[in-house]
Design a protein around this motif. Structure first.
Motif, PDB file in Angstrom:
ATOM      1  N   UNK A 113       0.838  -1.205   0.000  1.00  0.00           N
ATOM      2  CA  UNK A 113       0.000   0.000   0.000  1.00  0.00           C
ATOM      3  C   UNK A 113       0.869   1.249   0.000  1.00  0.00           C
ATOM      4  N   UNK A 114       1.942   1.224   0.752  1.00  0.00           N
ATOM      5  CA  UNK A 114       2.856   2.357   0.829  1.00  0.00           C
ATOM      6  C   UNK A 114       3.466   2.664  -0.542  1.00  0.00           C
ATOM      7  N   UNK A 115       3.914   1.638  -1.236  1.00  0.00           N
ATOM      8  CA  UNK A 115       4.499   1.826  -2.568  1.00  0.00           C
ATOM      9  C   UNK A 115       3.470   2.407  -3.532  1.00  0.00           C
ATOM     10  N   UNK A 116       2.234   1.895  -3.472  1.00  0.00           N
ATOM     11  CA  UNK A 116       1.175   2.383  -4.357  1.00  0.00           C
ATOM     12  C   UNK A 116       0.883   3.859  -4.106  1.00  0.00           C
ATOM     13  N   UNK A 117       0.813   4.252  -2.828  1.00  0.00           N
ATOM     14  CA  UNK A 117       0.484   5.642  -2.499  1.00  0.00           C
ATOM     15  C   UNK A 117       1.641   6.589  -2.792  1.00  0.00           C
ATOM     16  N   UNK A 118       2.856   6.170  -2.505  1.00  0.00           N
ATOM     17  CA  UNK A 118       4.021   7.009  -2.809  1.00  0.00           C
ATOM     18  C   UNK A 118       4.148   7.211  -4.314  1.00  0.00           C
ATOM     19  N   UNK A 119       3.964   6.132  -5.065  1.00  0.00           N
ATOM     20  CA  UNK A 119       4.022   6.236  -6.531  1.00  0.00           C
ATOM     21  C   UNK A 119       2.958   7.191  -7.051  1.00  0.00           C
ATOM     22  N   UNK A 120       1.749   7.058  -6.507  1.00  0.00           N
ATOM     23  CA  UNK A 120       0.654   7.938  -6.917  1.00  0.00           C
ATOM     24  C   UNK A 120       0.969   9.397  -6.603  1.00  0.00           C
ATOM     25  N   UNK A 121       1.522   9.654  -5.436  1.00  0.00           N
ATOM     26  CA  UNK A 121       1.832  11.030  -5.053  1.00  0.00           C
ATOM     27  C   UNK A 121       2.909  11.632  -5.961  1.00  0.00           C
ATOM     28  N   UNK A 122       3.930  10.848  -6.276  1.00  0.00           N
ATOM     29  CA  UNK A 122       4.988  11.341  -7.166  1.00  0.00           C
ATOM     30  C   UNK A 122       4.417  11.704  -8.535  1.00  0.00           C
ATOM     31  N   UNK A 123       3.559  10.839  -9.058  1.00  0.00           N
ATOM     32  CA  UNK A 123       2.985  11.062 -10.386  1.00  0.00           C
ATOM     33  C   UNK A 123       2.073  12.288 -10.393  1.00  0.00           C
ATOM     34  N   UNK A 124       1.176  12.411  -9.393  1.00  0.00           N
ATOM     35  CA  UNK A 124       0.266  13.568  -9.379  1.00  0.00           C
ATOM     36  C   UNK A 124       1.034  14.863  -9.125  1.00  0.00           C
TER      37      UNK A 124
END
Length: 251
Positions: A113-124
């Motif tokens: 979950x952490x990887x998914x959210x960090x990746x999402x934050x970087x992209x947005x």
């Protein structure tokens, strides 16, 4: 752990959890097509749920135990089916075996979950860089709601806090799946029981979904009891399974 890393089903589950937040980005970009506004990165973040209908959030949060069962939590069932369970128990003992399965499920679910959210934050942060559109949330004032006021004044701190909380809840979803797998040793019962318990927690009056949502009207008077009740229920279930498996289950 090696078997999990080599398991195609585990990688499929990981990719699903990683990719679902990208559907949110696509929806927000489509929303922006007919507007001159650009979303504020904190409000384009997956957990904020700025898209219409919140379909990506439903797809991920409602089915978290299923994804994490596929990822890692049903590993005890595979051990049982192959007979490897008894080999491991004879080597390290049942107590260490049960604890290891629960711990690994929690940790891998948390960090997935952490990887998914960090990746999402970087992209947005890249796509919506410089954006200021918040769908009017920043203009709202709820002086009686300290959490909401803190969130609108410090949006990045808010999404950081809720991201950690979401990762912890994801870890508990993995722990729930592992507990059900250890208890039933059968996929159809483990999956059904995990989803049933998780879904009951979603449907109840103060839903655990609130714990995944920054910038909502729910204050600490709602969130703290919700957190404590959720943690209590999941820890009681895992403790019961641990004690039962170690002391009473001879299989």
């Amino acid at each position: 752990m090696y078997r999990i890393l080599k398991n195609k089903r585990s990688w499929l589950s990981f990719c699903i959890v990683l990719c679902i937040p990208f559907f949110e980005i696509v929806q927000l970009l489509m929303y922006q097509k007919n507007s001159n506004e650009v979303f504020h990165p904190a409000f384009a973040f997956f957990l904020t749920g700025s898209s219409i209908g919140h379909a990506p959030q439903i797809m991920l949060i409602w089915f978290l135990p299923i994804y994490f069962l596929m990822l890692v939590a049903d590993d005890p069932i595979q051990d049982y089916q192959t007979g490897y369970r008894y080999v491991l128990i004879s080597k390290i003992g049942k107590k260490k075996y049960i604890f290891h399965k629960m711990f690994i499920s929690f940790i891998l679910s948390f960090f997935t979950m952490c990887i998914a959210l960090v990746t999402n934050f970087i992209v947005v942060s890249i796509i919506f860089s410089g954006g200021t559109f918040t769908k009017g949330v920043m203009e709202l004032s709820m002086e009686e709601n300290a959490l909401f006021q803190f969130s609108v004044n410090h949006p990045y701190a808010a999404i950081l806090i809720f991201s950690f909380l979401s990762c912890f809840m994801a870890g508990l979803a993995g722990l729930l799946g592992s507990s059900m797998s250890l208890f039933f040793l059968d996929r159809k019962y483990a999956y059904a029981a995990s989803f049933f318990i998780w879904f009951l927690m979603i449907l109840k009056r103060n839903s655990i979904v609130y714990l995944f949502q920054p910038f909502t009207e729910y204050g600490l008077d709602v969130l703290i009891p919700t957190i404590l009740l959720a943690w209590f229920i999941f820890l009681v279930i895992s403790t019961f399974v641990f004690v039962y498996e170690v002391k009473y289950n001879e299989s």
